[in-house]
Structures are given as C-alpha cells and as structure tokens.
Design an enzyme around this catalytic site. Structure first.
Site, mmCIF file in Angstrom:
data_model
loop_
_atom_site.group_PDB
_atom_site.id
_atom_site.type_symbol
_atom_site.label_atom_id
_atom_site.label_comp_id
_atom_site.label_asym_id
_atom_site.label_seq_id
_atom_site.Cartn_x
_atom_site.Cartn_y
_atom_site.Cartn_z
ATOM 1 N N GLY A 99 -8.493 -6.700 2.870
ATOM 2 C CA GLY A 99 -9.750 -7.249 3.371
ATOM 3 C C GLY A 99 -10.256 -6.532 4.611
ATOM 4 O O GLY A 99 -10.931 -7.114 5.444
ATOM 5 N N GLY A 100 -9.928 -5.242 4.693
ATOM 6 C CA GLY A 100 -10.430 -4.449 5.807
ATOM 7 C C GLY A 100 -9.683 -4.681 7.108
ATOM 8 O O GLY A 100 -10.038 -4.135 8.145
ATOM 9 N N ARG A 133 -6.870 -7.920 -9.230
ATOM 10 C CA ARG A 133 -7.611 -9.173 -9.449
ATOM 11 C C ARG A 133 -9.056 -8.845 -9.838
ATOM 12 O O ARG A 133 -9.452 -7.691 -9.792
ATOM 13 C CB ARG A 133 -7.637 -9.974 -8.151
ATOM 14 C CG ARG A 133 -8.155 -9.125 -6.999
ATOM 15 C CD ARG A 133 -8.489 -9.912 -5.765
ATOM 16 N NE ARG A 133 -8.512 -9.086 -4.580
ATOM 17 C CZ ARG A 133 -9.508 -8.338 -4.158
ATOM 18 N NH1 ARG A 133 -10.630 -8.283 -4.851
ATOM 19 N NH2 ARG A 133 -9.427 -7.605 -3.068
ATOM 20 N N VAL A 187 -15.137 -9.401 -5.998
ATOM 21 C CA VAL A 187 -16.442 -9.988 -5.651
ATOM 22 C C VAL A 187 -17.557 -9.241 -6.390
ATOM 23 O O VAL A 187 -18.458 -9.845 -6.964
ATOM 24 C CB VAL A 187 -16.679 -9.906 -4.121
ATOM 25 C CG1 VAL A 187 -18.087 -10.366 -3.765
ATOM 26 C CG2 VAL A 187 -15.639 -10.705 -3.355
ATOM 27 N N LYS A 198 0.812 -1.221 0.000
ATOM 28 C CA LYS A 198 0.000 0.000 0.000
ATOM 29 C C LYS A 198 0.844 1.269 0.000
ATOM 30 O O LYS A 198 0.443 2.275 -0.577
ATOM 31 C CB LYS A 198 -0.939 0.000 1.197
ATOM 32 C CG LYS A 198 -2.032 -1.044 1.073
ATOM 33 C CD LYS A 198 -3.067 -0.848 2.144
ATOM 34 C CE LYS A 198 -4.177 -1.863 1.947
ATOM 35 N NZ LYS A 198 -5.436 -1.420 2.514
HETATM 36 P P1 ADP Z 1 -8.396 -3.089 2.522
HETATM 37 O O1 ADP Z 1 -7.247 -3.313 1.608
HETATM 38 O O2 ADP Z 1 -8.222 -3.773 3.825
HETATM 39 O O3 ADP Z 1 -9.724 -3.317 1.875
HETATM 40 P P2 ADP Z 1 -8.633 -0.212 2.091
HETATM 41 O O4 ADP Z 1 -7.433 0.647 2.081
HETATM 42 O O5 ADP Z 1 -9.238 -0.589 0.782
HETATM 43 O O6 ADP Z 1 -8.318 -1.539 2.932
HETATM 44 O O7 ADP Z 1 -9.752 0.461 2.983
HETATM 45 C C1 ADP Z 1 -10.954 -0.202 3.287
HETATM 46 C C2 ADP Z 1 -11.983 0.758 3.843
HETATM 47 O O8 ADP Z 1 -11.444 1.487 4.968
HETATM 48 C C3 ADP Z 1 -12.426 1.828 2.874
HETATM 49 O O9 ADP Z 1 -13.436 1.372 2.030
HETATM 50 C C4 ADP Z 1 -12.907 2.908 3.811
HETATM 51 O O10 ADP Z 1 -14.181 2.607 4.303
HETATM 52 C C5 ADP Z 1 -11.936 2.813 4.971
HETATM 53 N N1 ADP Z 1 -10.791 3.747 4.826
HETATM 54 C C6 ADP Z 1 -9.559 3.461 4.391
HETATM 55 N N2 ADP Z 1 -8.771 4.566 4.389
HETATM 56 C C7 ADP Z 1 -9.513 5.580 4.869
HETATM 57 C C8 ADP Z 1 -9.268 6.978 5.114
HETATM 58 N N3 ADP Z 1 -8.094 7.547 4.893
HETATM 59 N N4 ADP Z 1 -10.291 7.712 5.595
HETATM 60 C C9 ADP Z 1 -11.500 7.165 5.844
HETATM 61 N N5 ADP Z 1 -11.790 5.857 5.640
HETATM 62 C C10 ADP Z 1 -10.817 5.073 5.142
#
Ligand code: ADP
Length: 451
Positions: free
Chosen positions: A164-165, A292, A295, A116
């Site tokens: 995955g959050g 990839r 879903v 990331k």
């Molecule tokens: P993952 O790779 O675990 O899915 P992400 O970076 O895609 O993580 O972030 C997943 C979720 O986390 C986003 O959809 C959003 O809801 C929240 N999020 C991530 N970064 C931020 C941020 N800087 N500000 C607010 N919410 C965020």
C-alpha cells in the site's frame, strides 16, 4: 457449486462481489462493524452479520469473528475483496481447515509472493527482469552500504512485508544511507512486525505498468492486458487506465509473456496482478505481485468485456478458464478514484453526504457504496467511489471522463473530483506523457494548491 458466499469486506468492493454473486444465483452474507450497519453492502446482501466494533482490527481483520460468521450463516465460500484479510495466507489456511472455500490463490502462493524479497527471487528464477539489488533481506549495514554503492545511487529501501505504498525510502546519496536504513527498518518493524529490508536501484522516471493475470487449477494461466497506474501520490494510485499509452504491441506481448511466465512458475490460481516498472528506454522490471483482485480491476473489465469477479468465483469452484478465442481488447478505459478528502491538502473528509448525484450515460460506470445522506465513517479508507469510463480511444475516454466528473455531484464532504478534473486537463497527461513523478510535478505547478 457455491450456494452462499460470505464477503469479508466492506464498501464498494463488497457491493461489487454482491453484484457478481447475484448474477450467478449465489446467496450472499455481508459482515459489518457497528460503524457500517447502514452501509449498502449490508442492505444488498441476503444476510448481514455484525462482527465487531468500528476499529478494523476488532472487526474486518478479526479472523475468528469472520470465520464464525461464515459458520453460523452456513456459507460455503469466502471472498476477501482487497485489503483487510485478502493477502493473509493464514486466513485462507484456517478457512480450509474449517471446510470453507477461499476465493483466491493458494495460501502458499500468497505467502511466497507477499514477501517482496522472495517474490523477487522467484522472478529471477522465472527469467523475468528485476532491478539490480539485494537477493536476500539486508541485516548488516556495512553489507547494505557496499551493495548500494555497487548498484549506484539513488536506491530504494523496501520493507519485505510492505504494501500500500508504505515502508519505502529513497536514498539519494551515501551520506544519508545509514539514517534512512535505520528509519526504514524501524518503520517496517512498527508497521508490519517485520523489520526485513531489501534494496534495489531507484528509477527516476518510470511508469507503473501492471498486468492482470488469471490462472485456474488446471495449469492454464493467461493475462488480460495491462493497466497504466503511474498517476500516484505518495505511491498511492489515483487514476488508472487501460491500455497504457506507452506500450507498443511488441512491448505488450513481451511484458505479458513475462508476467504469465512468472505466474506459471508459482502455479498461480485465480486473479492476480504482476506489477512492473517501465523505464524511459522501454526496459521493464518486475516490482511485485498482488495476489488478489485490485481496486483498478474495472478498467480491464471494460476493455476486455469480462467480469473478473465472476471469473474468480468460477475458477474457485473448480471451473476451467474459458480461453478459446482469446481476449480481444476494445477501446480505452479510465478510472478515477473518488476519495472523501480535501483536494488541497489530501486530508480525509469524513462525515455526512448531503447531495449525491452520480453521472450516467453511455460508457460510464460508478462503483460505490455511497448514497445521499450516507455518513462516511472516519475509521476506514477514504475512497467512496470509483468512476470508470470506456470509449473508442484515449481522447474520447478523456472527454467522457471530464463530462462524467462534471456531472458527479457530491456535497457535504470534500472529494478528489476537482483534482481529477485538473489532471485530465493537463497537457502532459493528455499527451500520455506520464510517469510516477507526474503528480509531484503537477502539484508543484500549482503554488496555491488550487486545482
Ligand atoms: P506497495 O506494495 O507498497 O504498493 P510497490 O513495490 O508496489 O509497493 O511500489 C509502489 C510504488 O513505488 C510504485 O508504483 C512506484 O511508483 C514506486 N517504486 C517502487 N519501487 C521503485 C523503484 N525501484 N524505482 C522507482 N520507483 C519505485
């Protein structure tokens, strides 16, 4: 041209890939754990091969077992689906060494965008907006604290290797920074074997908007519109739609161009997703890239009238993207993830499905590996079906989804169907006024947790 594809996955996505292969006249090999011998992806594939015990580390994540299965069955390509080995660059490299084709982006792109912090640097280089934050992983608390106060609270700490959050922590005030920082680093080490953390500004009320990207080997890169994925619980998506009710044509064009620019900058091939956060003032920021198929890809397929999995296979075979005439979106699509879980406390609800009656009718699609008397194993993801609808506009799609949910009968296990029904009836959802905080508020409004 591929003659036989091995699908290194299970569940609905393994079936989805089988559908595409069958229509393209390509033979399929299913791999499965001992817990999945009765799974539909095994039944529908031309060949099935057991690759290990139930735990996914010993089966679906067991690289050697998957590769041996491909060699034994004489497959010439591997489709990874999503999850499991889909974003393991090393897997793609080993396949190439064994003379097998990989249906996905180049391993170096997976590695680059899977980190990331590096992906963020690439976005900056490509001129795509990112949130204020760290350029490099943070390894020093004092430096991290100093950056956080410059960025301004709240900030979010993310595991560079997260996904995955998982591996994210929000820090509201300076006083809690040190504690959250060390917890995040420890969690990241435990979960991903890599404690690198980076920090960025936390947006309080954003939307999650992602663009479907496609690239081929000849340098063509296109986007196929966006998906609104703001309906999430604990950063896990529950319901997705396309188009987003928040985008004007001008904003869509601007965000789409930024997504294509970044994908071109990394020489992207095959299907991918560029995720953005959209703030209340319409400013948008790159969040991450998923290298990839996702879903939620069916909502894009429904509005664009394309088959993304077939496109993945064709591009991996060396075909050029068919872009003449462009892609014109039509109508509105919504997807509800049907999970085998208790809608009141979100606990998994594995076990035997007694009744399974999926809805049908115009504009309704059900992607599932479940069936009557299927026993949901406790070892994997709880998603058992994706219900997707398409109709002329958003209101019609909501009405169609409500009807389809009412007609989706699953007995024997608890599911998220009642939760989705409730979301669709919510006035803010119906007005398209959603953000990533929607579910938090929605669940708080229901004191007894009832849906
Ligand atoms: P993952 O790779 O675990 O899915 P992400 O970076 O895609 O993580 O972030 C997943 C979720 O986390 C986003 O959809 C959003 O809801 C929240 N999020 C991530 N970064 C931020 C941020 N800087 N500000 C607010 N919410 C965020």
């Amino acid at each position: 041209m591929f003659k036989k594809i091995l699908i290194a996955n299970r569940g609905e996505i393994a079936l989805r890939v089988i559908h595409a292969c069958r229509e393209l006249g390509i033979a399929t090999v299913a791999v499965h754990s001992t817990a999945d011998s009765d799974s539909l992806h095994v039944t529908y594939a031309d060949e099935g091969i057991c690759i290990g015990p139930p735990q996914s580390t010993d089966s679906y994540l067991n690289l050697n077992a998957v590769i041996s299965a491909a060699e034994i069955t004489g497959a010439d390509a591997v489709h990874p689906g999503y999850g499991f080995l889909a974003e393991k660059a090393h897997f793609a490299e080993v396949l190439a060494e064994c003379g097998l084709s990989w249906i996905g982006p180049k391993p170096e792109t997976i590695r680059l965008m899977g980190d990331k912090a590096k992906a963020r640097q690439m976005a900056i280089k490509a001129g795509v907006p990112v949130l204020m934050g760290s350029e490099e992983p943070l390894d020093d608390l004092t430096e991290a604290l100093e950056l956080a106060s410059r960025v301004g609270y709240p900030v979010i700490l993310k595991a560079a290797a997260g996904g995955g959050g998982r591996g994210m922590r929000i820090v509201q005030h300076e006083e809690e920074f040190e504690h959250q920082y060390s917890t995040a680093a420890n969690e990241a080490t435990a979960a991903f074997g890599d404690g690198s953390i980076y920090l960025e500004k936390y947006l309080v009320e954003p939307r999650h908007i992602e663009f479907q990207i496609f690239g081929d080997r000849y340098g063509n890169v296109i986007h196929l519109g966006e998906r609104e994925c703001s309906i999430q619980r604990r950063h896990q998506k529950l319901l997705e739609e396309s188009p987003s009710p928040a985008l004007t044509p001008a904003l869509r064009a601007e965000m789409g161009a930024a997504a294509v620019q970044l994908a071109k900058a990394v020489g992207y091939e095959n299907a991918g997703t560029i995720e953005f956060l959209l703030d209340v003032d319409d400013s948008f920021y790159f969040m991450e890239m998923n290298t990839r198929i996702q879903v939620e890809h069916p909502v894009t397929e429904m509005v664009m009238g394309v088959d993304l999995v077939k496109m993945q296979i064709q591009v991996a075979q060396g075909e050029a993207l068919k872009i003449e005439g462009g892609f014109v979106p039509r109508g509105h699509a919504i997807e509800c993830r049907v999970n085998a879980e208790d809608p009141e406390n979100f606990r998994p609800s594995p076990g035997k499905i007694i009744t399974f009656h999926p809805p049908g009718g115009p504009g309704v699609r059900v992607d599932t590996h479940a069936y009557e008397h299927y026993v949901i194993p406790p070892f994997y993801d709880s998603m058992i079906a994706k219900l997707i609808v398409h109709d002329a506009d958003r209101d019609a799609a909501i009405a169609r989804m409500s009807r389809a949910l009412d007609h989706f009968v699953i007995e024997g296990v608890k599911t998220s169907i009642p939760l989705h029904r409730g979301i669709l009836q919510d006035p803010a959802f119906q007005a398209g006024q959603v953000s990533t905080r929607f579910m938090e508020r929605y669940l708080a409004k229901k004191p007894d947790g009832a849906n």
